[in-house]
Motif scaffolding. Structure first.
Motif, PDB file in Angstrom:
ATOM      1  N   GLY A 209     -24.271  52.768  30.166  1.00 42.39           N
ATOM      2  CA  GLY A 209     -23.492  51.589  29.952  1.00 42.39           C
ATOM      3  C   GLY A 209     -24.260  50.595  29.225  1.00 42.39           C
ATOM      4  O   GLY A 209     -23.495  49.951  28.147  1.00 42.39           O
ATOM      5  N   LEU A 210     -25.414  50.346  29.458  1.00 40.56           N
ATOM      6  CA  LEU A 210     -26.367  49.537  28.602  1.00 40.56           C
ATOM      7  C   LEU A 210     -26.407  49.882  27.183  1.00 40.56           C
ATOM      8  O   LEU A 210     -26.320  49.165  26.270  1.00 40.56           O
ATOM      9  CB  LEU A 210     -27.456  49.270  29.296  1.00 40.56           C
ATOM     10  N   ALA A 211     -26.697  51.236  27.079  1.00 44.58           N
ATOM     11  CA  ALA A 211     -26.769  51.655  25.654  1.00 44.58           C
ATOM     12  C   ALA A 211     -25.581  51.521  24.874  1.00 44.58           C
ATOM     13  O   ALA A 211     -25.588  51.118  23.480  1.00 44.58           O
ATOM     14  CB  ALA A 211     -27.300  53.229  25.869  1.00 44.58           C
ATOM     15  N   ILE A 212     -24.355  51.748  25.477  1.00 36.23           N
ATOM     16  CA  ILE A 212     -23.245  51.576  24.649  1.00 36.23           C
ATOM     17  C   ILE A 212     -22.969  50.250  24.352  1.00 36.23           C
ATOM     18  O   ILE A 212     -22.575  49.787  23.442  1.00 36.23           O
ATOM     19  CB  ILE A 212     -21.948  52.253  25.490  1.00 36.23           C
ATOM     20  N   GLY A 213     -23.188  49.277  25.195  1.00 38.25           N
ATOM     21  CA  GLY A 213     -23.017  47.931  25.156  1.00 38.25           C
ATOM     22  C   GLY A 213     -23.935  47.434  24.113  1.00 38.25           C
ATOM     23  O   GLY A 213     -23.781  46.603  22.943  1.00 38.25           O
ATOM     24  N   MET A 303     -23.755  34.588  22.854  1.00 42.25           N
ATOM     25  CA  MET A 303     -24.504  34.863  23.938  1.00 42.25           C
ATOM     26  C   MET A 303     -23.832  35.461  25.104  1.00 42.25           C
ATOM     27  O   MET A 303     -23.856  36.541  25.598  1.00 42.25           O
ATOM     28  CB  MET A 303     -25.589  33.971  24.262  1.00 42.25           C
ATOM     29  N   GLY A 304     -22.762  34.573  25.562  1.00 42.30           N
ATOM     30  CA  GLY A 304     -21.953  34.857  26.766  1.00 42.30           C
ATOM     31  C   GLY A 304     -21.054  36.005  26.511  1.00 42.30           C
ATOM     32  O   GLY A 304     -20.900  36.991  27.343  1.00 42.30           O
ATOM     33  N   LEU A 305     -20.493  35.966  25.242  1.00 44.47           N
ATOM     34  CA  LEU A 305     -19.475  37.258  25.008  1.00 44.47           C
ATOM     35  C   LEU A 305     -20.482  38.501  24.898  1.00 44.47           C
ATOM     36  O   LEU A 305     -20.123  39.645  25.424  1.00 44.47           O
ATOM     37  CB  LEU A 305     -19.177  37.074  23.540  1.00 44.47           C
ATOM     38  N   SER A 306     -21.635  38.438  24.454  1.00 47.43           N
ATOM     39  CA  SER A 306     -22.573  39.818  24.364  1.00 47.43           C
ATOM     40  C   SER A 306     -22.830  40.034  25.877  1.00 47.43           C
ATOM     41  O   SER A 306     -22.704  41.511  26.147  1.00 47.43           O
ATOM     42  CB  SER A 306     -23.784  39.397  23.403  1.00 47.43           C
ATOM     43  N   LEU A 309     -19.959  41.702  27.492  1.00 49.66           N
ATOM     44  CA  LEU A 309     -19.527  42.950  27.204  1.00 49.66           C
ATOM     45  C   LEU A 309     -20.423  43.952  27.927  1.00 49.66           C
ATOM     46  O   LEU A 309     -19.579  44.949  28.378  1.00 49.66           O
ATOM     47  CB  LEU A 309     -19.816  42.988  25.621  1.00 49.66           C
ATOM     48  N   CYS A 310     -21.449  43.760  28.155  1.00 45.00           N
ATOM     49  CA  CYS A 310     -22.338  44.675  28.876  1.00 45.00           C
ATOM     50  C   CYS A 310     -21.991  44.566  30.554  1.00 45.00           C
ATOM     51  O   CYS A 310     -22.005  45.978  30.981  1.00 45.00           O
ATOM     52  CB  CYS A 310     -23.811  44.478  28.750  1.00 45.00           C
ATOM     53  N   VAL A 311     -21.594  43.472  30.947  1.00 43.80           N
ATOM     54  CA  VAL A 311     -21.262  43.597  32.316  1.00 43.80           C
ATOM     55  C   VAL A 311     -19.907  44.423  32.420  1.00 43.80           C
ATOM     56  O   VAL A 311     -19.585  45.099  33.346  1.00 43.80           O
ATOM     57  CB  VAL A 311     -20.872  42.194  32.837  1.00 43.80           C
TER      58      VAL A 311
END
Length: 730
Positions: A209-213, A303-306, A309-311
């Motif tokens: 999931g982190l790699a995709i994000g 920063m919040g959007l990034s 997205l990962c969450v």
């Protein structure tokens, strides 16, 4: 929601190869796209509408030559020599000519002697390399050209370091310290699951999931202004919640397998129950991160959007891909195996820990609650004198070239050199004697406290704007420098009336001061929104008034302790050698807002997983004491493991060399420590015991109008139990 997740989990388990194959295919496609585009981070931290930003826009129009990126080659002559000696000056000149000849984007190079900036002993000075593109657009090839050519000066014994507005020491993601955090998380998972194989699964899911994000963020940098620190925050949070969410679902899956359910049915039930809590907890984290936009600061919003997205991807992986993997490998990651090394560790040290602690809290609720509250209140005390600021090169690791350049410039010109203020003097048609008015302005500015020097006014091409440079006595993050900026702005009101000249202060120091002030002003509003939102949300989940109130007050306690501890270390300079901070510095200006958003989401994670079990037992038994003990017994272990995993991941970032990453890692590490172990595992059950049955009070009229979110999945579990009973009866 639980019923739909139950169906989704069963579908994913039954179609595991399709789900896993599709996920890997998506990852590969995104990776190819991201690698072709490459990263294009923007390091510009400005706030539209502030005085300093308005002045920057005026400068770009009036002084276009100042808009290109610049590199300062900070030079120190060899022992017993000076920079203006013929031999040393020739080496410097030849190096600069080579830099210009090999890069078409270099528009000019100037030696320290030509600039006249040699220190009093003529040992230190700086050359300037100017580009025709903005600082964040200077290519890696251009940077390599600088690094390659300064070998000539260094080989000649001239210390050469790099400064200016072009970054050479990039933030590092995925270093050895972060890897250590993941290894520790793996050990915790191995002990929790009594299986090395099962322990690797949550980490693998989180990494996917982190790699995709992160790849999507890299793609986004080519279309949006995203700072490099955004990807750090996203990596930190995405990895931690990704492991935790997979842990919660796997734990419930193994519980269902112990009760005799099939692999497919266990996966479905785990996705419907624990998956519901994961979705709820994840959404609260996302909303908190999106709430960073309240400050109306573009780089903070991104920063919040990034991170959000990962969450989001961590949630999707947890409720879709984790069930698929469990469906494929369910027999191998099932209930605890006996007579193994790990099972002995767990049975000897972990099996009854939650029971013992729960019984202790139940016997001494007042003592536990009072001690916990007093300890956190004491730790929070330093927060009362918190100062906010943005890091400069003086905050960087001592091994970086920027930090070495910073120290050389400080040695040569004093700390105020790094805090230079640019003042745009705007004249009007009412200004009668322009030169006299400008002379009066410079005299006024020179007379202000903490001013070391004021440059002559440089006219812009329109003849209406003039640029004045002011060097303070103190550094960029010193409170006296902030006072000087405010004094200049106050003086502007006087000069506007007397000489019809308006002064607008800008420069990196003024911009940082404006950002810190804007964030400081936005902090109470953001905190109130988060606290209000959390209270309403928890009322819906727990159908109680006092339980959400207790949760919110606990969050305020852990937040205060987190910020207080951060001030104690980072700002006050206590134990900075132990934690590896180069110097004491103001707290990162956007750190409190980030901590509020992230810590709120994580606090709700632990609150939901711990208290939802208490509510389930209380609904069935009506015994508040038994409900608390059951919650501690059944959910205390998984909350403890989740908290330890979060701490291990954040500690990996806390050990990173960059002070910005380090301070975020420090705050989040101790934030989780205070919230998970002091608030949720001590104060929460103690207060719940003290409140007794009244903890679950909800007015009947309110109970009728509130929607039933059914986080625990009670509705579909009744249907599952009914189907199971009918199957055995037949």
């Amino acid at each position: 929601m639980a019923k739909y997740l139950y169906k989704l989990g069963k579908w994913a388990a039954n179609n595991n190869k399709k789900v896993i194959g599709s996920t890997l295919a998506i990852l590969i496609v995104i990776a190819i796209f991201a690698l072709n585009l490459g990263p294009n981070f923007s390091e510009e931290m400005t706030i539209p509408g502030t005085e300093s930003e308005k002045a920057l826009q005026l400068m770009k129009k009036e002084f276009p030559s100042n808009t290109g990126g610049q590199v300062q080659l900070v030079l120190k002559a060899p022992e017993n020599k000076t920079l203006d000696s013929e031999e040393v000056n020739k080496v410097i000149t030849d190096t600069l000519i080579a830099i210009k000849d090999k890069d078409k984007h270099v528009v000019s190079v100037v030696t320290p002697v030509e600039l006249g900036n040699l220190s009093k002993d003529k040992k230190i000075g700086y050359a300037v390399v100017a580009y025709d593109v903005a600082a964040d657009k200077v290519s890696e090839k251009s940077k390599d050209n600088i690094i390659e050519n300064i070998k000539e000066t260094r080989d000649a014994g001239i210390q050469t370091e790099l400064a200016g507005d072009i970054v050479f020491s990039e933030l590092e993601i995925g270093g050895i310290t972060e890897a250590i955090g993941v290894v520790v998380a793996y050990v915790i998972l191995a002990i929790t699951f009594v299986s090395f194989l099962a322990a690797g699964m949550p980490i693998l899911m989180a990494v996917i999931g982190l790699a995709i994000g992160l790849l999507l963020i890299v793609i986004g940098t080519n279309y949006l202004d995203i700072t490099s620190v955004s990807i750090t925050l996203a990596a930190m949070l995405g990895l931690a919640v990704g492991i935790d969410y997979a842990l919660f679902i796997m734990t419930r899956f193994r519980q269902q397998r112990k009760e005799g359910y099939s692999v497919s049915e266990s996966v479905a039930i785990a996705t419907g129950t624990a998956g519901s809590a994961v979705v709820f907890a994840g959404i609260t984290v996302i909303i908190a991160l999106l709430g960073l936009s309240v400050a109306q600061i573009p780089f903070l919003t991104m920063m919040g959007l990034s991170a959000a997205l990962c969450v989001l991807l961590a949630i999707l992986i947890a409720v879709i891909v984790v069930p698929a993997f469990l469906g494929m490998m369910g027999q191998k990651v099932g209930p605890d195996r006996k007579n193994t090394f790990l099972s002995k560790i767990k049975s000897d040290k972990k099996q009854t820990t939650s029971d013992r602690w729960g019984n202790f809290v139940a016997k001494h609720p007042w003592k536990v609650a009072i001690v916990g509250i007093v300890v956190l209140a004491i730790i929070a005390t330093p927060m009362l004198h918190m100062e906010l600021g943005l890091p400069d090169n003086g905050s960087k690791n001592e091994q970086t070239t920027e930090r070495k350049a910073y120290d050389l410039l400080t040695e040569a010109y004093g700390p105020g050199h790094h805090a230079t203020l640019l003042v745009v003097a705007k004249t009007s048609s009412k200004t009668t004697n322009l030169q006299l008015a400008l002379n009066d302005t410079i005299e006024e500015l020179s007379g202000l406290s903490n001013v070391k020097s004021v440059s002559p006014a440089i006219p812009g091409h329109s003849g209406e704007l003039y640029l004045i440079s002011i060097t303070p006595e103190t550094g960029a993050n010193d409170s006296a420098t902030k006072d000087l900026v405010n004094d200049i702005r106050k003086r502007s009101d006087f000069l506007e009336k007397s000489d019809h000249i308006t002064l607008i202060v800008t420069g990196s120091t003024a911009v940082n001061i404006d950002i810190s002030q804007k964030l400081s002003d936005a902090l109470p509003v953001f905190a109130l929104l988060i606290i209000g939102f959390s209270f309403v949300l928890l009322v819906l989940v727990f159908r109680s008034i006092l339980v959400p109130l207790k949760a919110v007050l606990g969050f305020i306690l852990s937040l205060g302790a987190t910020l207080g501890f951060t001030v104690f270390i980072v700002q006050d300079g206590n134990l900075i050698d132990l934690f590896g901070f180069p110097i004491a510095d103001p707290v990162l200006s956007f750190l409190p807002v980030i901590v509020i958003g992230i810590l709120f989401g994580l606090a709700m994670d632990y609150e939901v997983f711990l208290v939802s079990r208490m509510r389930e037992v209380f609904t069935h038994t009506g015994n508040a004491r038994e409900a608390v003990l059951a919650g501690m017994r059944d959910s205390g272990g998984v909350v403890t493991a989740a908290g330890l995993i979060m701490i291990s991941v954040f500690t990996g970032f806390m050990l990173a060399p960059d002070p910005m990453i380090k301070s975020m890692g420090l705050a989040l590490t101790f934030g989780v420590l205070f919230d998970a172990f002091v608030v949720r595992m001590a104060i929460v059950p103690a207060v719940m015991i003290i409140m007794g049955n009244s903890a679950w009070y909800l007015p009947k009229w309110l109970d009728k109008i509130l929607p039933n979110l059914d986080i625990e999945g009670e509705a579909f579990m009744k249907e599952v139990e009914k189907s199971k009973k009918k199957y055995f009866d037949d």
